[in-house]
Design a protein around this motif. Sequence first.
Motif, PDB file in Angstrom:
ATOM      1  N   ASN A  32     -20.905  -8.751  11.809  1.00  0.00           N
ATOM      2  CA  ASN A  32     -20.846  -8.351  13.217  1.00  0.00           C
ATOM      3  C   ASN A  32     -22.225  -7.931  13.723  1.00  0.00           C
ATOM      4  OD1 ASN A  32     -18.101  -8.791  13.366  1.00  0.00           O
ATOM      5  ND2 ASN A  32     -17.534  -6.629  13.287  1.00  0.00           N
ATOM      6  N   TYR A  84     -22.062  -8.131  26.517  1.00  0.00           N
ATOM      7  CA  TYR A  84     -20.777  -8.822  26.698  1.00  0.00           C
ATOM      8  C   TYR A  84     -20.630  -9.293  28.137  1.00  0.00           C
ATOM      9  CZ  TYR A  84     -15.818  -9.889  26.659  1.00  0.00           C
ATOM     10  OH  TYR A  84     -14.619 -10.542  26.769  1.00  0.00           O
ATOM     11  N   LYS A  87     -21.990 -12.525  28.820  1.00  0.00           N
ATOM     12  CA  LYS A  87     -21.292 -13.589  28.093  1.00  0.00           C
ATOM     13  C   LYS A  87     -22.061 -14.053  26.860  1.00  0.00           C
ATOM     14  CE  LYS A  87     -18.988 -15.153  32.320  1.00  0.00           C
ATOM     15  NZ  LYS A  87     -18.716 -16.280  33.255  1.00  0.00           N
ATOM     16  N   PHE A  89     -21.290 -12.935  23.799  1.00  0.00           N
ATOM     17  CA  PHE A  89     -20.360 -12.909  22.671  1.00  0.00           C
ATOM     18  C   PHE A  89     -19.183 -13.822  22.983  1.00  0.00           C
ATOM     19  CE2 PHE A  89     -21.922  -8.387  22.591  1.00  0.00           C
ATOM     20  CZ  PHE A  89     -22.716  -8.525  21.472  1.00  0.00           C
ATOM     21  N   SER A  90     -18.712 -14.531  21.964  1.00  0.00           N
ATOM     22  CA  SER A  90     -17.505 -15.335  22.160  1.00  0.00           C
ATOM     23  C   SER A  90     -16.260 -14.459  22.137  1.00  0.00           C
ATOM     24  CB  SER A  90     -17.403 -16.407  21.074  1.00  0.00           C
ATOM     25  OG  SER A  90     -17.367 -15.810  19.788  1.00  0.00           O
ATOM     26  N   SER A  91     -16.373 -13.292  21.476  1.00  0.00           N
ATOM     27  CA  SER A  91     -15.239 -12.368  21.386  1.00  0.00           C
ATOM     28  C   SER A  91     -15.766 -10.941  21.311  1.00  0.00           C
ATOM     29  CB  SER A  91     -14.407 -12.668  20.138  1.00  0.00           C
ATOM     30  OG  SER A  91     -13.494 -11.613  19.869  1.00  0.00           O
ATOM     31  N   PRO A  92     -15.090  -9.995  21.956  1.00  0.00           N
ATOM     32  CA  PRO A  92     -15.526  -8.601  21.855  1.00  0.00           C
ATOM     33  C   PRO A  92     -15.312  -8.002  20.475  1.00  0.00           C
ATOM     34  CG  PRO A  92     -13.427  -8.736  23.008  1.00  0.00           C
ATOM     35  CD  PRO A  92     -13.915 -10.145  22.830  1.00  0.00           C
ATOM     36  N   ALA A  93     -14.611  -8.719  19.591  1.00  0.00           N
ATOM     37  CA  ALA A  93     -14.317  -8.189  18.260  1.00  0.00           C
ATOM     38  C   ALA A  93     -15.584  -7.865  17.476  1.00  0.00           C
ATOM     39  CB  ALA A  93     -13.467  -9.182  17.480  1.00  0.00           C
ATOM     40  N   LEU A 107     -10.583  -2.077  18.905  1.00  0.00           N
ATOM     41  CA  LEU A 107     -10.515  -3.019  20.019  1.00  0.00           C
ATOM     42  C   LEU A 107      -9.145  -3.048  20.682  1.00  0.00           C
ATOM     43  CD1 LEU A 107     -11.630  -5.358  21.749  1.00  0.00           C
ATOM     44  CD2 LEU A 107     -11.018  -6.914  19.867  1.00  0.00           C
ATOM     45  N   ASP A 108      -9.147  -2.824  21.986  1.00  0.00           N
ATOM     46  CA  ASP A 108      -7.987  -3.023  22.851  1.00  0.00           C
ATOM     47  C   ASP A 108      -6.735  -2.285  22.370  1.00  0.00           C
ATOM     48  OD1 ASP A 108      -6.966  -4.000  25.220  1.00  0.00           O
ATOM     49  OD2 ASP A 108      -6.270  -5.889  24.346  1.00  0.00           O
ATOM     50  N   TRP A 114      -9.462  -2.853  26.373  1.00  0.00           N
ATOM     51  CA  TRP A 114     -10.639  -3.668  26.654  1.00  0.00           C
ATOM     52  C   TRP A 114     -10.609  -4.197  28.088  1.00  0.00           C
ATOM     53  CZ3 TRP A 114     -15.136  -3.851  24.518  1.00  0.00           C
ATOM     54  CH2 TRP A 114     -16.043  -4.836  24.916  1.00  0.00           C
ATOM     55  N   ASP A 116     -10.828  -6.737  30.974  1.00  0.00           N
ATOM     56  CA  ASP A 116     -10.642  -8.187  31.048  1.00  0.00           C
ATOM     57  C   ASP A 116     -11.350  -8.731  32.282  1.00  0.00           C
ATOM     58  OD1 ASP A 116      -9.817 -10.808  31.155  1.00  0.00           O
ATOM     59  OD2 ASP A 116      -7.777 -10.377  30.548  1.00  0.00           O
TER      60      ASP A 116
END
Length: 232
Positions: A32, A84, A87, A89-93, A107-108, A114, A116
């Motif tokens: 990460n 983020y 854009k 990151f492809s995912s906030p994970a 996360l979320d 999170w 949206d």
Amino acid sequence: MVIGIIALLIAILLPALGKASEAAKRANCLSNLRQVDQAFLFYAMTNHDQVPLGYRTASKQYNSMVFSATAPPSGQYVLFGLLYGAKLFSSPAVLFCPSESNPKFMLDTSDNPWPDALTGAWPTQNVQAGYGARPEMQIPDDLTNVPAGFAMPKLTRFKNLAIFADLTSAGTRVRTRHRNGVNVLYGDGSARWVTGSDIMALLNTLPEPSLPPVATYNAQQDALWQMFDQQF
């Protein structure tokens, strides 16, 4: 007899399985951090080398928020949440440690919903990441209205310095994940496991951040990141 043997085997194997699981999560955590480094690089390329390495308000313990519900006009990404928002990151994970057990920094969750951007469903509460940025300078939430001469830190200044890490704003942040150390990202893109008695002793002296935020523990935060620097 057979049941007793099975119970004994389970007792022997469970600690080993737990250690293997944590080792895998720690490796995922390092992955990460390396992805975050790439996001910082791309952000720097389009922003005159400036990157959101900093903290909010008066306290350097407040270095993990990524979305402010009160920032104008109706909430917005702040600090490294800007990565983020851009854009990158492809995912906030990638902004959350897989070993974390506190839902406030996962996360979320109901404690940490999170934002949206696709649907415009902005939370009515502030959102935390599972990592924290180097608290290099105080960065306002609203970057469209900053004092004359304001500039965020330049990424090229941090080649040999720590820039991002597992949460270290308080001792309990470490105890709810890897427990005896933290993963740290450096400005050259390397990421490594960092531990040591001095580091853990300092972490264990840090209480929960105060409300309202105060600068009481800023010196300890600076000392901690300098310790990370020395591990490079």
